[in-house]
Write an enzyme that holds these catalytic residues in place. Structure first.
Site, PDB file in Angstrom:
ATOM      1  N   ASP A   1     -19.301  11.162 -11.803  1.00 41.97           N
ATOM      2  CA  ASP A   1     -18.065  11.074 -11.584  1.00 41.97           C
ATOM      3  C   ASP A   1     -18.209  13.466 -10.639  1.00 41.97           C
ATOM      4  OD1 ASP A   1     -17.610   9.919 -13.408  1.00 41.97           O
ATOM      5  OD2 ASP A   1     -16.937  11.104 -15.048  1.00 41.97           O
TER       6      ASP A   1
ATOM      7  N   HIS B   1     -22.981  12.145 -13.390  1.00 40.30           N
ATOM      8  CA  HIS B   1     -23.136  13.030 -12.081  1.00 40.30           C
ATOM      9  C   HIS B   1     -23.084  13.407 -10.859  1.00 40.30           C
ATOM     10  CE1 HIS B   1     -20.622  14.180 -15.759  1.00 40.30           C
ATOM     11  NE2 HIS B   1     -19.645  14.886 -15.768  1.00 40.30           N
TER      12      HIS B   1
END
Length: 230
Positions: free
Chosen positions: A42, A193
């Protein structure tokens, strides 16, 4: 009365924030396919980490899913295209990464529609997967995603790799989550991430190292992208 209000508030919070909740509408978490692992990243694209992850994934022959922020995709079009060109799945993570559960109708529609349009403009291909920032949603979020032809994707394994912890801790958290999903007869939908919504260039080197450790633990055939779970 106070107890009832508290229970109601707790129920709304669960529906809005728990990644597994289906109360506000259907979301993809993880199917009953134990052994399968979806690595998802992400908050990219991020010039400080995304290209390094692409090299690492290519070395292991693994495809992943990248939920990118529309604003960053627009600012880093070549890197966004490189993700797709390497065979990875690209999804939307909104335009600016707000808590959608607390946003008004117009902001929700903007965040989903404009991010999808921005990413599709960069890629020249449709975007069909969507992950709400923080997993936060309300019914309009899911309805809007469906109207745009996007499936809402949550997770069942998260490493909190934004915390000030080392790569080994991140990898250990993921491995525990994968083992837990396997015991429950589920695939593992893992959130890591490659960037940060706060700014481009965020240091995610520990996540890159943790990903390298994870890829050494499993054969490439165990890894899938989330569209395999249609």
């Amino acid at each position: 009365v106070a107890l009832g209000a508290g229970l109601a508030a707790g129920g709304v919070a669960y529906a809005a924030l728990d990644p597994r909740s289906q109360i506000f509408g259907r979301v993809l978490v993880a199917p009953r396919r134990p052994g399968e692992i979806a690595l998802t990243f992400d908050d990219g694209p991020n010039p400080a980490a995304t290209a390094r992850l692409l090299e690492l994934l290519a070395r292991h022959g693994v495809r992943a899913t990248f939920f990118v922020i529309g604003e960053f995709a627009r600012r880093e079009p070549a890197l966004t295209r490189a993700v797709a060109a390497a065979g990875h799945l690209v999804g939307s993570h909104t335009m600016t990464h707000p808590w959608l559960a607390w946003q008004g109708d117009a902001r929700i529609r903007y965040e989903l529609a404009d991010s999808q349009a921005a990413i599709e403009d960069v890629l020249g291909a449709p975007v069909r997967q969507f992950r709400p920032p923080h997993g936060a949603r309300r019914p309009l979020v899911l309805r809007t995603a469906r109207r745009l032809g996007m499936r809402t994707v949550q997770w069942n394994v998260i490493a909190n790799d934004w915390e000030d912890v080392g790569a080994e801790t991140i990898a250990e958290r993921v491995l525990r989550g994968i083992a837990r999903a396997d015991r429950r007869g589920l695939a593992a939908n893992v959130v890591l991430h490659d960037g940060s919504h706060r700014a481009l260039g965020t240091d995610r080197s520990r996540t890159v190292v943790a990903t390298a450790q994870l890829l050494e633990c499993f054969p490439a055939g165990r890894f899938v992208t989330v569209d395999a779970w249609a």
